[in-house]
Design an enzyme around this catalytic site. Structure first.
Site, PDB file in Angstrom:
ATOM      1  N   LEU A  98       0.883  -1.169   0.000  1.00 16.49           N
ATOM      2  CA  LEU A  98       0.000   0.000   0.000  1.00 16.49           C
ATOM      3  C   LEU A  98       0.920   1.217   0.000  1.00 16.49           C
ATOM      4  O   LEU A  98       1.961   1.208   0.674  1.00 16.49           O
ATOM      5  CB  LEU A  98      -0.894   0.024   1.249  1.00 16.49           C
ATOM      6  CG  LEU A  98      -1.995  -1.045   1.341  1.00 16.49           C
ATOM      7  CD1 LEU A  98      -2.743  -0.927   2.667  1.00 16.49           C
ATOM      8  CD2 LEU A  98      -2.980  -0.945   0.176  1.00 16.49           C
ATOM      9  N   ASP A  99       0.531   2.256  -0.711  1.00 18.30           N
ATOM     10  CA  ASP A  99       1.346   3.473  -0.725  1.00 18.30           C
ATOM     11  C   ASP A  99       1.447   4.037   0.697  1.00 18.30           C
ATOM     12  O   ASP A  99       0.577   3.784   1.533  1.00 18.30           O
ATOM     13  CB  ASP A  99       0.703   4.536  -1.621  1.00 18.30           C
ATOM     14  CG  ASP A  99       0.643   4.089  -3.076  1.00 18.30           C
ATOM     15  OD1 ASP A  99       1.470   3.255  -3.470  1.00 18.30           O
ATOM     16  OD2 ASP A  99      -0.241   4.594  -3.798  1.00 18.30           O
TER      17      ASP A  99
END
Ligand code: URA
Length: 230
Positions: A98-99
């Site tokens: 996930l960013d």
């Protein structure tokens, strides 16, 4: 996995120390003296100086990832990492990414083969994202997202798309291209303001505040192992 990594994970020695044990001929796999190039699988019997080694138990963790934490084991810029946040006694690593500014459901495990399978689009794990976007996407824009949009690294597969409010879109995808959801929404003219993954496979964040994590139940692990279940 390589024998030295297996021994290190089982807590016998560091990888270096394990190599020395192997070189000294003190390690047997299925009764045979092993070499540095030996690979072991879960069903193999490993002994050091004649004593059997228990493999590290498989561990599965669901984290509610907060913003500002990176999905790697180590960050060159020194930002906090999900592995540091979970700080598990076993060496779990994130399944996919996930960013840093994305929040939500993230699985971490030391079960390499399962992690590998889950990351393959063919396995069709549902990843459900809630995106707050700029503007109010039209019905046509939502239909485009659902059909698949052209990105520089290829067309996205069909997605499930729901509008939660005028500027809040729920997107269910199976792929994991880099920045995929942000790029999909950008491609239809609605840059993402914030992104949250509300579900990974059947795993939701019920009862987990941002930054909290829990171990999966045996039932949840069994479901993850069964292809085709959400
Ligand atoms: N898609 C993105 O753009 N970012 C994420 O963190 C996950 C999916």
């Amino acid at each position: 996995m390589r024998l030295n990594a297996y021994l290190a994970r089982a807590g016998v020695a560091s990888r270096r120390g394990a190599e020395e044990l192997i070189r000294a001929g003190r390690v047997r796999v299925n009764g045979e003296v092993a070499g540095l190039a030996t690979f072991v699988e879960s069903q193999d019997t490993v002994e050091v100086d004649g004593s059997p080694i228990e493999p590290e138990p498989l561990t599965y963790v669901l984290l509610h990832k907060p913003a500002g934490v990176v999905t790697t084991a180590r960050d060159p810029q020194g930002r906090p990492t999900v592995v540091g946040l979970v700080n598990h006694e076993r060496r779990v690593v994130p399944v996919g990414r996930l960013d840093a500014d994305t929040t939500g459901a993230l699985l971490l495990t030391n079960d390499g083969p399962l992690a590998h399978r889950l990351m393959h689009p063919r396995y069709e794990v549902d990843k459900v994202y809630e995106a707050e976007v700029e503007g109010e996407p039209s019905a046509e824009a939502l239909a485009e997202l659902a059909d698949g949009v052209e990105l520089e690294d290829g067309r996205t597969s069909p997605a499930e798309v729901d509008r939660l409010s005028p500027s809040r879109i729920e997107l269910t995808i199976h792929e994991g291209k880099k920045h995929q959801v942000k790029r999909m929404l950008q491609a239809v003219g609605h840059p993402v303001r914030s992104l949250h993954r509300s579900r990974y496979a059947a795993l939701t964040l019920d009862g987990l505040a941002p930054g909290e994590w829990r171990e999966l139940t045996p039932d949840e692990v069994a479901k993850l192992r069964t292809p085709g279940t959400p």
